[in-house]
Design a protein around this motif. Structure first.
Motif, PDB file in Angstrom:
ATOM      1  N   PHE A   1       7.041  11.369   4.802  1.00 42.63           N
ATOM      2  CA  PHE A   1       6.077  11.730   3.761  1.00 42.63           C
ATOM      3  C   PHE A   1       6.482  11.193   2.391  1.00 42.63           C
ATOM      4  CE2 PHE A   1       4.774  15.837   6.191  1.00 42.63           C
ATOM      5  CZ  PHE A   1       3.936  15.104   7.002  1.00 42.63           C
ATOM      6  N   SER A   2       7.727  11.454   2.009  1.00 43.92           N
ATOM      7  CA  SER A   2       8.196  11.036   0.693  1.00 43.92           C
ATOM      8  C   SER A   2       8.200   9.513   0.578  1.00 43.92           C
ATOM      9  CB  SER A   2       9.597  11.595   0.441  1.00 43.92           C
ATOM     10  OG  SER A   2      10.081  11.149  -0.802  1.00 43.92           O
ATOM     11  N   LYS A   3       8.696   8.837   1.590  1.00 44.05           N
ATOM     12  CA  LYS A   3       8.745   7.369   1.559  1.00 44.05           C
ATOM     13  C   LYS A   3       7.344   6.785   1.492  1.00 44.05           C
ATOM     14  CE  LYS A   3      10.525   3.330   1.692  1.00 44.05           C
ATOM     15  NZ  LYS A   3      10.599   2.743   0.377  1.00 44.05           N
ATOM     16  N   ASN A   4       6.421   7.293   2.289  1.00 45.44           N
ATOM     17  CA  ASN A   4       5.056   6.776   2.261  1.00 45.44           C
ATOM     18  C   ASN A   4       4.379   7.048   0.916  1.00 45.44           C
ATOM     19  OD1 ASN A   4       5.266   5.644   4.780  1.00 45.44           O
ATOM     20  ND2 ASN A   4       4.120   7.237   5.834  1.00 45.44           N
ATOM     21  N   ALA A   5       4.653   8.195   0.336  1.00 42.96           N
ATOM     22  CA  ALA A   5       4.080   8.505  -0.979  1.00 42.96           C
ATOM     23  C   ALA A   5       4.637   7.553  -2.037  1.00 42.96           C
ATOM     24  CB  ALA A   5       4.372   9.956  -1.353  1.00 42.96           C
ATOM     25  N   LYS A   6       5.933   7.290  -1.996  1.00 42.75           N
ATOM     26  CA  LYS A   6       6.539   6.350  -2.951  1.00 42.75           C
ATOM     27  C   LYS A   6       5.958   4.956  -2.766  1.00 42.75           C
ATOM     28  CE  LYS A   6      10.856   8.871  -3.373  1.00 42.75           C
ATOM     29  NZ  LYS A   6      12.208   9.034  -2.836  1.00 42.75           N
ATOM     30  N   SER A   7       5.808   4.530  -1.528  1.00 40.63           N
ATOM     31  CA  SER A   7       5.239   3.206  -1.257  1.00 40.63           C
ATOM     32  C   SER A   7       3.787   3.142  -1.711  1.00 40.63           C
ATOM     33  CB  SER A   7       5.350   2.875   0.235  1.00 40.63           C
ATOM     34  OG  SER A   7       6.711   2.798   0.629  1.00 40.63           O
ATOM     35  N   PHE A   8       3.046   4.223  -1.506  1.00 40.71           N
ATOM     36  CA  PHE A   8       1.654   4.305  -1.941  1.00 40.71           C
ATOM     37  C   PHE A   8       1.575   4.128  -3.467  1.00 40.71           C
ATOM     38  CE2 PHE A   8      -2.323   6.504  -2.991  1.00 40.71           C
ATOM     39  CZ  PHE A   8      -3.177   6.078  -1.986  1.00 40.71           C
ATOM     40  N   ILE A   9       2.455   4.807  -4.178  1.00 43.54           N
ATOM     41  CA  ILE A   9       2.479   4.715  -5.643  1.00 43.54           C
ATOM     42  C   ILE A   9       2.837   3.293  -6.085  1.00 43.54           C
ATOM     43  CG2 ILE A   9       3.715   5.500  -7.718  1.00 43.54           C
ATOM     44  CD1 ILE A   9       3.885   8.284  -6.264  1.00 43.54           C
ATOM     45  N   GLU A  10       3.783   2.681  -5.401  1.00 47.72           N
ATOM     46  CA  GLU A  10       4.153   1.303  -5.740  1.00 47.72           C
ATOM     47  C   GLU A  10       2.970   0.351  -5.559  1.00 47.72           C
ATOM     48  OE1 GLU A  10       7.662   0.283  -3.491  1.00 47.72           O
ATOM     49  OE2 GLU A  10       8.829   1.889  -4.437  1.00 47.72           O
ATOM     50  N   VAL A  11       2.213   0.525  -4.482  1.00 47.91           N
ATOM     51  CA  VAL A  11       1.023  -0.309  -4.260  1.00 47.91           C
ATOM     52  C   VAL A  11      -0.002  -0.042  -5.353  1.00 47.91           C
ATOM     53  CG1 VAL A  11      -0.954  -0.715  -2.717  1.00 47.91           C
ATOM     54  CG2 VAL A  11       1.370  -0.598  -1.776  1.00 47.91           C
ATOM     55  N   ARG A  12      -0.210   1.216  -5.689  1.00 49.84           N
ATOM     56  CA  ARG A  12      -1.154   1.566  -6.773  1.00 49.84           C
ATOM     57  C   ARG A  12      -0.743   0.892  -8.078  1.00 49.84           C
ATOM     58  NH1 ARG A  12      -4.498   5.867  -7.613  1.00 49.84           N
ATOM     59  NH2 ARG A  12      -3.446   6.186  -9.584  1.00 49.84           N
ATOM     60  N   ASN A  13       0.536   0.923  -8.368  1.00 48.38           N
ATOM     61  CA  ASN A  13       1.015   0.312  -9.610  1.00 48.38           C
ATOM     62  C   ASN A  13       0.800  -1.198  -9.606  1.00 48.38           C
ATOM     63  OD1 ASN A  13       1.802   2.803 -10.590  1.00 48.38           O
ATOM     64  ND2 ASN A  13       3.936   2.570  -9.982  1.00 48.38           N
ATOM     65  N   GLU A  14       1.014  -1.824  -8.469  1.00 49.65           N
ATOM     66  CA  GLU A  14       0.856  -3.277  -8.378  1.00 49.65           C
ATOM     67  C   GLU A  14      -0.606  -3.707  -8.425  1.00 49.65           C
ATOM     68  OE1 GLU A  14       1.767  -6.945  -5.263  1.00 49.65           O
ATOM     69  OE2 GLU A  14       2.873  -5.066  -5.042  1.00 49.65           O
ATOM     70  N   PHE A  15      -1.485  -2.968  -7.744  1.00 52.70           N
ATOM     71  CA  PHE A  15      -2.884  -3.370  -7.598  1.00 52.70           C
ATOM     72  C   PHE A  15      -3.847  -2.536  -8.449  1.00 52.70           C
ATOM     73  CE2 PHE A  15      -0.818  -5.051  -3.897  1.00 52.70           C
ATOM     74  CZ  PHE A  15      -1.454  -6.249  -3.653  1.00 52.70           C
ATOM     75  N   LYS A  16      -3.343  -1.614  -9.229  1.00 49.54           N
ATOM     76  CA  LYS A  16      -4.130  -0.681 -10.051  1.00 49.54           C
ATOM     77  C   LYS A  16      -4.721   0.467  -9.242  1.00 49.54           C
ATOM     78  CE  LYS A  16      -3.389  -3.220 -13.673  1.00 49.54           C
ATOM     79  NZ  LYS A  16      -1.962  -3.359 -13.781  1.00 49.54           N
ATOM     80  N   SER A  17      -4.847   0.296  -7.938  1.00 49.39           N
ATOM     81  CA  SER A  17      -5.245   1.380  -7.036  1.00 49.39           C
ATOM     82  C   SER A  17      -4.936   0.932  -5.613  1.00 49.39           C
ATOM     83  CB  SER A  17      -6.731   1.727  -7.172  1.00 49.39           C
ATOM     84  OG  SER A  17      -7.538   0.726  -6.585  1.00 49.39           O
ATOM     85  N   PHE A  18      -4.692   1.906  -4.746  1.00 49.59           N
ATOM     86  CA  PHE A  18      -4.492   1.570  -3.332  1.00 49.59           C
ATOM     87  C   PHE A  18      -5.800   1.053  -2.755  1.00 49.59           C
ATOM     88  CE2 PHE A  18      -3.936   2.158   1.189  1.00 49.59           C
ATOM     89  CZ  PHE A  18      -2.618   1.776   1.384  1.00 49.59           C
ATOM     90  N   ASP A  19      -6.898   1.616  -3.238  1.00 55.12           N
ATOM     91  CA  ASP A  19      -8.225   1.195  -2.805  1.00 55.12           C
ATOM     92  C   ASP A  19      -8.412  -0.315  -2.984  1.00 55.12           C
ATOM     93  OD1 ASP A  19     -11.170   1.701  -2.208  1.00 55.12           O
ATOM     94  OD2 ASP A  19     -11.300   0.945  -4.260  1.00 55.12           O
ATOM     95  N   LYS A  20      -8.056  -0.842  -4.150  1.00 51.67           N
ATOM     96  CA  LYS A  20      -8.201  -2.285  -4.389  1.00 51.67           C
ATOM     97  C   LYS A  20      -7.330  -3.087  -3.435  1.00 51.67           C
ATOM     98  CE  LYS A  20      -9.690  -2.121  -9.132  1.00 51.67           C
ATOM     99  NZ  LYS A  20      -9.358  -2.214 -10.529  1.00 51.67           N
ATOM    100  N   TYR A  21      -6.133  -2.597  -3.197  1.00 50.45           N
ATOM    101  CA  TYR A  21      -5.220  -3.267  -2.264  1.00 50.45           C
ATOM    102  C   TYR A  21      -5.828  -3.323  -0.858  1.00 50.45           C
ATOM    103  CZ  TYR A  21      -1.504  -3.303   1.264  1.00 50.45           C
ATOM    104  OH  TYR A  21      -0.759  -3.551   2.389  1.00 50.45           O
ATOM    105  N   ILE A  22      -6.221  -2.180  -0.326  1.00 55.50           N
ATOM    106  CA  ILE A  22      -6.645  -2.130   1.077  1.00 55.50           C
ATOM    107  C   ILE A  22      -7.969  -2.860   1.294  1.00 55.50           C
ATOM    108  CG2 ILE A  22      -7.842   0.119   1.077  1.00 55.50           C
ATOM    109  CD1 ILE A  22      -5.308  -1.106   3.725  1.00 55.50           C
ATOM    110  N   TRP A  23      -8.878  -2.761   0.330  1.00 54.14           N
ATOM    111  CA  TRP A  23     -10.165  -3.444   0.473  1.00 54.14           C
ATOM    112  C   TRP A  23     -10.045  -4.952   0.260  1.00 54.14           C
ATOM    113  CZ3 TRP A  23     -14.785  -1.948   2.382  1.00 54.14           C
ATOM    114  CH2 TRP A  23     -14.937  -0.594   2.664  1.00 54.14           C
ATOM    115  N   SER A  24      -8.973  -5.404  -0.355  1.00 54.22           N
ATOM    116  CA  SER A  24      -8.795  -6.847  -0.557  1.00 54.22           C
ATOM    117  C   SER A  24      -8.639  -7.587   0.770  1.00 54.22           C
ATOM    118  CB  SER A  24      -7.582  -7.123  -1.459  1.00 54.22           C
ATOM    119  OG  SER A  24      -6.366  -6.862  -0.789  1.00 54.22           O
ATOM    120  N   PHE A  25      -8.201  -6.892   1.791  1.00 59.40           N
ATOM    121  CA  PHE A  25      -8.024  -7.513   3.110  1.00 59.40           C
ATOM    122  C   PHE A  25      -9.363  -7.893   3.748  1.00 59.40           C
ATOM    123  CE2 PHE A  25      -3.931  -5.385   2.678  1.00 59.40           C
ATOM    124  CZ  PHE A  25      -3.059  -6.341   3.181  1.00 59.40           C
TER     125      PHE A  25
END
Length: 186
Positions: A97-121
């Motif tokens: 849980f903690s690792k996935n949450a940290k990774s989720f936050i890192e993706v959000r920081n890089e792409f401005k949102s996880f949504d933008k990251y995942i939909w880019s595929f």
């Protein structure tokens, strides 16, 4: 007149409600996307109904899927979760849980949102598959393999290609409702 639904082989009201109102419905809400991501990791090896029946318990136990709070989970919190009989008590998944949450936050920081990251595929376009019968639905695709590899590279746990495919369906990135299902184009 009876609604024609996907044949999920269940008359459970909670599962039918999920099918009718959530599954394959597009969401761009990062908090909900994170909730689905965590629930899908918990589902691996179990039925989705099992997870749905425990969803409210997960919301309570996991601070309403607040990824900022979950990123700070420590051994004390993990031990508390291991004692919670309202959730699936899989030690390795709870530790993720903690690792996935940290990774989720890192993706959000890089792409401005996880949504933008995942939909880019998928070039920000929902994939609507032509599905005549449930057996036509894949359990994984080249897309889910690609995303799974990228998520793992970014530190996510328990997100293999099959789990990722289920996640893509659940968040509406992929629409695998049967062609005749009333929910296909809602």
């Amino acid at each position: 007149m009876k609604k024609i639904r996907c044949d999920w082989k269940s008359n459970n009201e909670k599962l039918l409600d999920y099918h009718d109102n959530e599954w394959a419905k597009i969401t761009h809400d990062d908090r909900l996307i994170f909730e689905i991501l965590i629930l899908e990791t918990m589902q691996a090896g179990l039925s989705w109904l099992t997870i749905l029946l425990k969803r409210e318990n997960y919301r309570k136990a996991l601070d309403n899927f607040d990824y900022e709070k979950m990123a700070n989970y420590d051994l004390k919190k993990e031990n508390e979760l291991m004692q919670n009989d309202g959730i699936i008590r899989n030690k390795l998944k709870i530790e993720s849980f903690s690792k996935n949450a940290k990774s989720f936050i890192e993706v959000r920081n890089e792409f401005k949102s996880f949504d933008k990251y995942i939909w880019s595929f998928v070039d920000n376009k929902q994939i609507v598959n032509k599905v005549d019968k449930m057996s036509d639905i894949n359990s994984k695709t080249n897309l889910s393999i690609l995303i799974s590899k990228d998520l793992k590279k970014r530190g996510f746990k328990f997100l293999g290609p099959v789990t990722v495919y289920s996640f893509l369906q659940a968040t509406g990135i992929i629409n695998d409702h049967l062609n005749e299902c009333f929910a296909k184009y809602l």
